[in-house]
Design a protein around this motif. Structure first.
Motif, PDB file in Angstrom:
ATOM      1  N   CYS A 164       0.832  -1.204   0.000  1.00 20.75           N
ATOM      2  CA  CYS A 164       0.000   0.000   0.000  1.00 20.75           C
ATOM      3  C   CYS A 164       0.869   1.258   0.000  1.00 20.75           C
ATOM      4  N   ARG A 165       1.907   1.261   0.803  1.00 18.98           N
ATOM      5  CA  ARG A 165       2.800   2.414   0.841  1.00 18.98           C
ATOM      6  C   ARG A 165       3.471   2.629  -0.508  1.00 18.98           C
ATOM      7  N   GLU A 166       3.860   1.535  -1.167  1.00 23.77           N
ATOM      8  CA  GLU A 166       4.499   1.650  -2.475  1.00 23.77           C
ATOM      9  C   GLU A 166       3.581   2.308  -3.494  1.00 23.77           C
ATOM     10  N   HIS A 167       2.277   2.153  -3.315  1.00 21.34           N
ATOM     11  CA  HIS A 167       1.305   2.739  -4.236  1.00 21.34           C
ATOM     12  C   HIS A 167       0.716   4.044  -3.701  1.00 21.34           C
ATOM     13  N   GLY A 168       1.333   4.577  -2.651  1.00 17.61           N
ATOM     14  CA  GLY A 168       0.873   5.849  -2.103  1.00 17.61           C
ATOM     15  C   GLY A 168      -0.441   5.776  -1.367  1.00 17.61           C
ATOM     16  N   LEU A 169      -0.805   4.586  -0.880  1.00 13.96           N
ATOM     17  CA  LEU A 169      -2.058   4.414  -0.151  1.00 13.96           C
ATOM     18  C   LEU A 169      -1.803   4.486   1.346  1.00 13.96           C
ATOM     19  N   SER A 170      -2.820   4.851   2.081  1.00  9.85           N
ATOM     20  CA  SER A 170      -2.686   4.944   3.531  1.00  9.85           C
ATOM     21  C   SER A 170      -2.694   3.554   4.147  1.00  9.85           C
ATOM     22  N   VAL A 171      -2.170   3.432   5.336  1.00 14.06           N
ATOM     23  CA  VAL A 171      -2.183   2.176   6.077  1.00 14.06           C
ATOM     24  C   VAL A 171      -2.772   2.436   7.454  1.00 14.06           C
ATOM     25  N   ILE A 172      -3.286   1.382   8.054  1.00  8.76           N
ATOM     26  CA  ILE A 172      -3.887   1.496   9.380  1.00  8.76           C
ATOM     27  C   ILE A 172      -2.792   1.486  10.434  1.00  8.76           C
ATOM     28  N   LYS A 173      -2.817   2.468  11.285  1.00  2.49           N
ATOM     29  CA  LYS A 173      -1.879   2.483  12.395  1.00  2.49           C
ATOM     30  C   LYS A 173      -2.521   1.767  13.573  1.00  2.49           C
ATOM     31  N   ASP A 174      -1.709   1.005  14.300  1.00  3.53           N
ATOM     32  CA  ASP A 174      -2.240   0.261  15.435  1.00  3.53           C
ATOM     33  C   ASP A 174      -2.834   1.216  16.451  1.00  3.53           C
ATOM     34  N   PRO A 175      -4.102   1.029  16.795  1.00  4.28           N
ATOM     35  CA  PRO A 175      -4.711   1.891  17.794  1.00  4.28           C
ATOM     36  C   PRO A 175      -4.091   1.672  19.164  1.00  4.28           C
ATOM     37  N   GLN A 176      -4.133   2.691  19.988  1.00  6.24           N
ATOM     38  CA  GLN A 176      -3.624   2.551  21.355  1.00  6.24           C
ATOM     39  C   GLN A 176      -4.483   1.565  22.116  1.00  6.24           C
ATOM     40  N   ARG A 177      -3.826   0.690  22.809  1.00  3.49           N
ATOM     41  CA  ARG A 177      -4.551  -0.319  23.567  1.00  3.49           C
ATOM     42  C   ARG A 177      -5.162   0.312  24.821  1.00  3.49           C
ATOM     43  N   LYS A 178      -6.396  -0.043  25.062  1.00  2.00           N
ATOM     44  CA  LYS A 178      -7.065   0.449  26.256  1.00  2.00           C
ATOM     45  C   LYS A 178      -6.874  -0.550  27.388  1.00  2.00           C
ATOM     46  N   GLY A 179      -6.701  -0.046  28.579  1.00  2.00           N
ATOM     47  CA  GLY A 179      -6.524  -0.917  29.724  1.00  2.00           C
ATOM     48  C   GLY A 179      -7.801  -1.660  30.060  1.00  2.00           C
ATOM     49  N   LYS A 180      -7.666  -2.854  30.636  1.00  2.00           N
ATOM     50  CA  LYS A 180      -8.826  -3.648  31.003  1.00  2.00           C
ATOM     51  C   LYS A 180      -9.233  -3.346  32.431  1.00  2.00           C
ATOM     52  N   HIS A 181     -10.529  -3.419  32.662  1.00  2.00           N
ATOM     53  CA  HIS A 181     -11.026  -3.311  34.026  1.00  2.00           C
ATOM     54  C   HIS A 181     -10.514  -4.524  34.802  1.00  2.00           C
ATOM     55  N   TYR A 182     -10.240  -4.354  36.095  1.00  2.00           N
ATOM     56  CA  TYR A 182      -9.650  -5.437  36.877  1.00  2.00           C
ATOM     57  C   TYR A 182     -10.530  -6.680  36.882  1.00  2.00           C
ATOM     58  N   SER A 183     -11.843  -6.499  36.914  1.00  3.51           N
ATOM     59  CA  SER A 183     -12.744  -7.656  36.951  1.00  3.51           C
ATOM     60  C   SER A 183     -12.619  -8.468  35.662  1.00  3.51           C
ATOM     61  N   GLN A 184     -12.451  -7.768  34.520  1.00  5.65           N
ATOM     62  CA  GLN A 184     -12.277  -8.471  33.252  1.00  5.65           C
ATOM     63  C   GLN A 184     -10.941  -9.192  33.224  1.00  5.65           C
ATOM     64  N   TYR A 185      -9.901  -8.506  33.694  1.00  4.96           N
ATOM     65  CA  TYR A 185      -8.564  -9.099  33.735  1.00  4.96           C
ATOM     66  C   TYR A 185      -8.566 -10.360  34.609  1.00  4.96           C
ATOM     67  N   ALA A 186      -9.208 -10.260  35.794  1.00  5.78           N
ATOM     68  CA  ALA A 186      -9.224 -11.384  36.724  1.00  5.78           C
ATOM     69  C   ALA A 186     -10.002 -12.560  36.148  1.00  5.78           C
ATOM     70  N   ALA A 187     -11.133 -12.253  35.497  1.00  4.75           N
ATOM     71  CA  ALA A 187     -11.950 -13.319  34.921  1.00  4.75           C
ATOM     72  C   ALA A 187     -11.183 -14.058  33.824  1.00  4.75           C
ATOM     73  N   GLU A 188     -10.528 -13.297  32.937  1.00  5.03           N
ATOM     74  CA  GLU A 188      -9.772 -13.923  31.846  1.00  5.03           C
ATOM     75  C   GLU A 188      -8.605 -14.733  32.395  1.00  5.03           C
ATOM     76  N   LYS A 189      -7.963 -14.209  33.431  1.00  8.22           N
ATOM     77  CA  LYS A 189      -6.829 -14.910  34.027  1.00  8.22           C
ATOM     78  C   LYS A 189      -7.251 -16.236  34.623  1.00  8.22           C
ATOM     79  N   ASN A 190      -8.466 -16.283  35.182  1.00  7.48           N
ATOM     80  CA  ASN A 190      -8.969 -17.497  35.818  1.00  7.48           C
ATOM     81  C   ASN A 190      -9.778 -18.378  34.863  1.00  7.48           C
ATOM     82  N   GLY A 191      -9.764 -18.028  33.583  1.00  8.96           N
ATOM     83  CA  GLY A 191     -10.441 -18.852  32.593  1.00  8.96           C
ATOM     84  C   GLY A 191     -11.944 -18.740  32.602  1.00  8.96           C
ATOM     85  N   LYS A 192     -12.486 -17.669  33.192  1.00  7.62           N
ATOM     86  CA  LYS A 192     -13.940 -17.485  33.241  1.00  7.62           C
ATOM     87  C   LYS A 192     -14.397 -16.670  32.029  1.00  7.62           C
ATOM     88  N   PRO A 193     -15.605 -16.934  31.546  1.00 11.14           N
ATOM     89  CA  PRO A 193     -16.093 -16.196  30.369  1.00 11.14           C
ATOM     90  C   PRO A 193     -16.360 -14.726  30.702  1.00 11.14           C
TER      91      PRO A 193
END
Length: 216
Positions: A164-193
């Motif tokens: 895309c750059r070679e053809h002068g086209l734009s590319v997607i820049k990686d969006p800034q990652r948003k932090g996870k709420h602790y409850s979501q982090y804990a659930a994922e860490k413990n294998g809970k849905p």
């Protein structure tokens, strides 16, 4: 700006090739007003031109399903994946169909064709957004199975962005990652849905079960 995606196909090999190479989706037709504008610039040979934007690599469109199936049958792999379906979609109005198709051919050759995989590249122009589909056989002519993983997908993104750059086209820049709420982090860490995890899982299953955007 091009977005990319790839997913495995467990069945419907013939239907996948038929969808990707659908003439109605891959032929660019010119309306009267467009033709008048072209003729005014002396390009009257486009009056009857219909550009079929389908390019097979290491195969023909006609023999792709049987050849892909034959190579799969000769592989030692026990995987039930028969092919892979990928796409590269461009920002509306940023690229013409011919350029998008040439980018798709280069992408397909670099990622799969040069490694002896069978590929059908087809650029669809039937919607407002030009996009290219790739039907990729799961087994190469050297009987090597394609390894669809994070590494190979990131390679796809990398090559797509470079082209895309070679053809002068734009590319997607990686969006800034948003932090996870602790409850979501804990659930994922413990294998809970989690709510977000369930949605992502449902979307992934829908993608794998679909050949077209309408089915998805």
């Amino acid at each position: 700006m091009a977005t990319t995606k790839i997913w495995d196909v467990k069945s419907h090999l013939s239907q996948l090739i038929a969808y990707v190479a659908n003439v109605e989706k891959t032929i660019e037709k010119f309306d009267d007003e467009t033709l008048k504008a072209l003729v005014s610039y002396g390009i009257d040979d486009l009056k009857t031109e219909e550009r079929k934007l389908v390019t097979p690599i290491n195969c023909t469109v006609e023999n792709a399903p049987t050849e892909m199936a034959r190579l799969n049958s000769m592989s030692k792999s026990k995987s039930d994946t028969v092919a892979y379906h990928a796409y590269q979609s461009f920002a509306r109005g940023e690229v013409d169909a011919e350029t998008a198709h040439q980018i798709g051919i280069r992408l397909a050759n670099e990622l799969w064709g040069d490694k002896d995989f069978l590929v059908v590249v087809a650029t669809h122009v039937n919607t407002g957004t030009i996009h290219t589909h790739f039907a990729i056989g799961a087994t190469s002519r050297n009987f090597v199975r394609y390894n669809d993983c994070t590494t190979t997908y990131l390679k796809m993104r990398e090559v797509s962005d470079r082209l895309c750059r070679e053809h002068g086209l734009s590319v997607i820049k990686d969006p800034q990652r948003k932090g996870k709420h602790y409850s979501q982090y804990a659930a994922e860490k413990n294998g809970k849905p989690t709510f977000g995890g369930t949605i992502r899982s449902d979307i992934d299953r829908a993608i794998k079960a679909s050949l077209t955007e309408r089915e998805f």
